[in-house]
Write a protein that holds these residues in place. Structure first.
Motif, mmCIF file in Angstrom:
data_model
loop_
_atom_site.group_PDB
_atom_site.id
_atom_site.type_symbol
_atom_site.label_atom_id
_atom_site.label_comp_id
_atom_site.label_asym_id
_atom_site.label_seq_id
_atom_site.Cartn_x
_atom_site.Cartn_y
_atom_site.Cartn_z
ATOM 1 N N ASN A 1 0.723 -1.237 0.101
ATOM 2 C CA ASN A 1 0.088 -0.119 -0.140
ATOM 3 C C ASN A 1 0.877 1.383 -0.148
ATOM 4 O O ASN A 1 0.589 2.197 -0.571
ATOM 5 C CB ASN A 1 -0.892 -0.063 1.291
ATOM 6 C CG ASN A 1 -2.083 -1.223 1.024
ATOM 7 O OD1 ASN A 1 -2.529 -1.339 -0.001
ATOM 8 N ND2 ASN A 1 -2.683 -1.165 2.160
ATOM 9 N N GLY A 2 2.069 1.211 0.854
ATOM 10 C CA GLY A 2 3.002 2.483 0.761
ATOM 11 C C GLY A 2 3.216 2.690 -0.641
ATOM 12 O O GLY A 2 3.572 3.942 -0.916
ATOM 13 N N ALA A 3 3.743 1.609 -1.430
ATOM 14 C CA ALA A 3 4.147 1.628 -2.603
ATOM 15 C C ALA A 3 3.169 2.544 -3.446
ATOM 16 O O ALA A 3 3.340 3.410 -4.413
ATOM 17 C CB ALA A 3 4.831 0.665 -3.374
ATOM 18 N N GLU A 4 1.753 1.887 -3.346
ATOM 19 C CA GLU A 4 0.805 2.338 -4.204
ATOM 20 C C GLU A 4 0.521 3.502 -3.904
ATOM 21 O O GLU A 4 0.086 4.456 -4.819
ATOM 22 C CB GLU A 4 -0.406 1.447 -4.055
ATOM 23 C CG GLU A 4 -0.220 -0.095 -4.821
ATOM 24 C CD GLU A 4 -1.511 -1.044 -4.659
ATOM 25 O OE1 GLU A 4 -2.526 -0.563 -4.098
ATOM 26 O OE2 GLU A 4 -1.189 -2.105 -5.049
ATOM 27 N N PHE A 5 0.566 4.064 -2.623
ATOM 28 C CA PHE A 5 0.235 5.353 -2.127
ATOM 29 C C PHE A 5 1.197 6.533 -2.883
ATOM 30 O O PHE A 5 1.032 7.621 -3.208
ATOM 31 C CB PHE A 5 0.285 5.665 -0.690
ATOM 32 C CG PHE A 5 -1.116 5.250 -0.262
ATOM 33 C CD1 PHE A 5 -2.610 5.502 -0.611
ATOM 34 C CD2 PHE A 5 -1.167 4.069 0.942
ATOM 35 C CE1 PHE A 5 -3.627 4.955 -0.135
ATOM 36 C CE2 PHE A 5 -2.403 3.547 1.429
ATOM 37 C CZ PHE A 5 -3.687 4.089 1.064
ATOM 38 N N LYS A 6 2.456 5.992 -2.713
ATOM 39 C CA LYS A 6 3.521 6.908 -3.499
ATOM 40 C C LYS A 6 3.222 7.087 -4.951
ATOM 41 O O LYS A 6 3.278 8.318 -5.420
ATOM 42 C CB LYS A 6 5.005 6.341 -3.326
ATOM 43 C CG LYS A 6 5.554 6.295 -1.697
ATOM 44 C CD LYS A 6 6.731 5.975 -1.796
ATOM 45 C CE LYS A 6 7.409 5.911 -0.444
ATOM 46 N NZ LYS A 6 8.558 5.202 -0.316
ATOM 47 N N THR A 7 2.828 5.932 -5.604
ATOM 48 C CA THR A 7 2.426 6.458 -6.990
ATOM 49 C C THR A 7 1.263 7.014 -7.308
ATOM 50 O O THR A 7 1.245 8.043 -8.080
ATOM 51 C CB THR A 7 2.390 4.676 -7.524
ATOM 52 O OG1 THR A 7 3.339 3.903 -7.386
ATOM 53 C CG2 THR A 7 1.994 4.850 -9.167
ATOM 54 N N ILE A 8 0.268 6.838 -6.364
ATOM 55 C CA ILE A 8 -0.874 7.674 -6.509
ATOM 56 C C ILE A 8 -0.574 9.095 -6.458
ATOM 57 O O ILE A 8 -1.128 10.234 -7.019
ATOM 58 C CB ILE A 8 -2.030 7.259 -5.631
ATOM 59 C CG1 ILE A 8 -2.490 5.929 -6.065
ATOM 60 C CG2 ILE A 8 -3.028 8.415 -5.481
ATOM 61 C CD1 ILE A 8 -3.409 5.322 -5.091
ATOM 62 N N HIS A 9 0.194 9.603 -5.044
ATOM 63 C CA HIS A 9 0.716 10.915 -4.783
ATOM 64 C C HIS A 9 1.487 11.324 -5.994
ATOM 65 O O HIS A 9 1.365 12.635 -6.306
ATOM 66 C CB HIS A 9 1.591 10.860 -3.505
ATOM 67 C CG HIS A 9 0.635 10.624 -2.348
ATOM 68 N ND1 HIS A 9 -0.089 11.655 -1.767
ATOM 69 C CD2 HIS A 9 0.545 9.585 -1.525
ATOM 70 C CE1 HIS A 9 -0.622 11.289 -0.862
ATOM 71 N NE2 HIS A 9 -0.152 9.936 -0.241
#
Length: 116
Positions: free
Chosen positions: A84-92
């Motif tokens: 989720n952290g990696a996905e959130f970084k991508t979304i950000h």
């Protein structure tokens, strides 16, 4: 002593012997019953020990399974946090790039309004 008294004495001894034989039989019966009771008591005690051992083994298994489940959940949540952290970084990053584009478009609109 006369014969009559001797006969009575012998008869009394005979009755005493019969009573003693009966008493002896009753004692033997009681001994057998006590042996059975001892055997039953031993089996009950053994079964109680067996039940206690089984209970302790189940408690240990429960503890081990609880620890394993806790570790598995920690691993799963750790993996999910990383993912989720990696996905959130991508979304950000994507949101930041879209905001930049929106900001540029807004600037262009303001410039066009000023020119016209």
């Amino acid at each position: 002593m006369d014969n009559n008294k001797i006969d009575q004495l012998l008869e009394s001894f005979g009755e005493m012997k019969k009573l003693m034989d009966t008493l002896s039989e009753k004692v033997e019966t009681m001994e057998k019953r006590l042996g059975k009771v001892d055997s039953i008591e031993h089996r009950v005690t053994s079964n109680q020990i067996d039940i206690t051992d089984i209970k302790e083994a189940l408690e240990r298994m429960e503890e081990v399974q609880g620890i394993k489940m806790e570790n598995a959940l920690k691993d799963m949540t750790g993996d999910l946090d990383k993912k989720n952290g990696a996905e959130f970084k991508t979304i950000h990053k994507r949101l930041d790039s879209h905001l930049l584009k929106l900001g540029r478009v807004e600037e262009d609109i303001l410039i066009l309004k000023e020119e016209s």
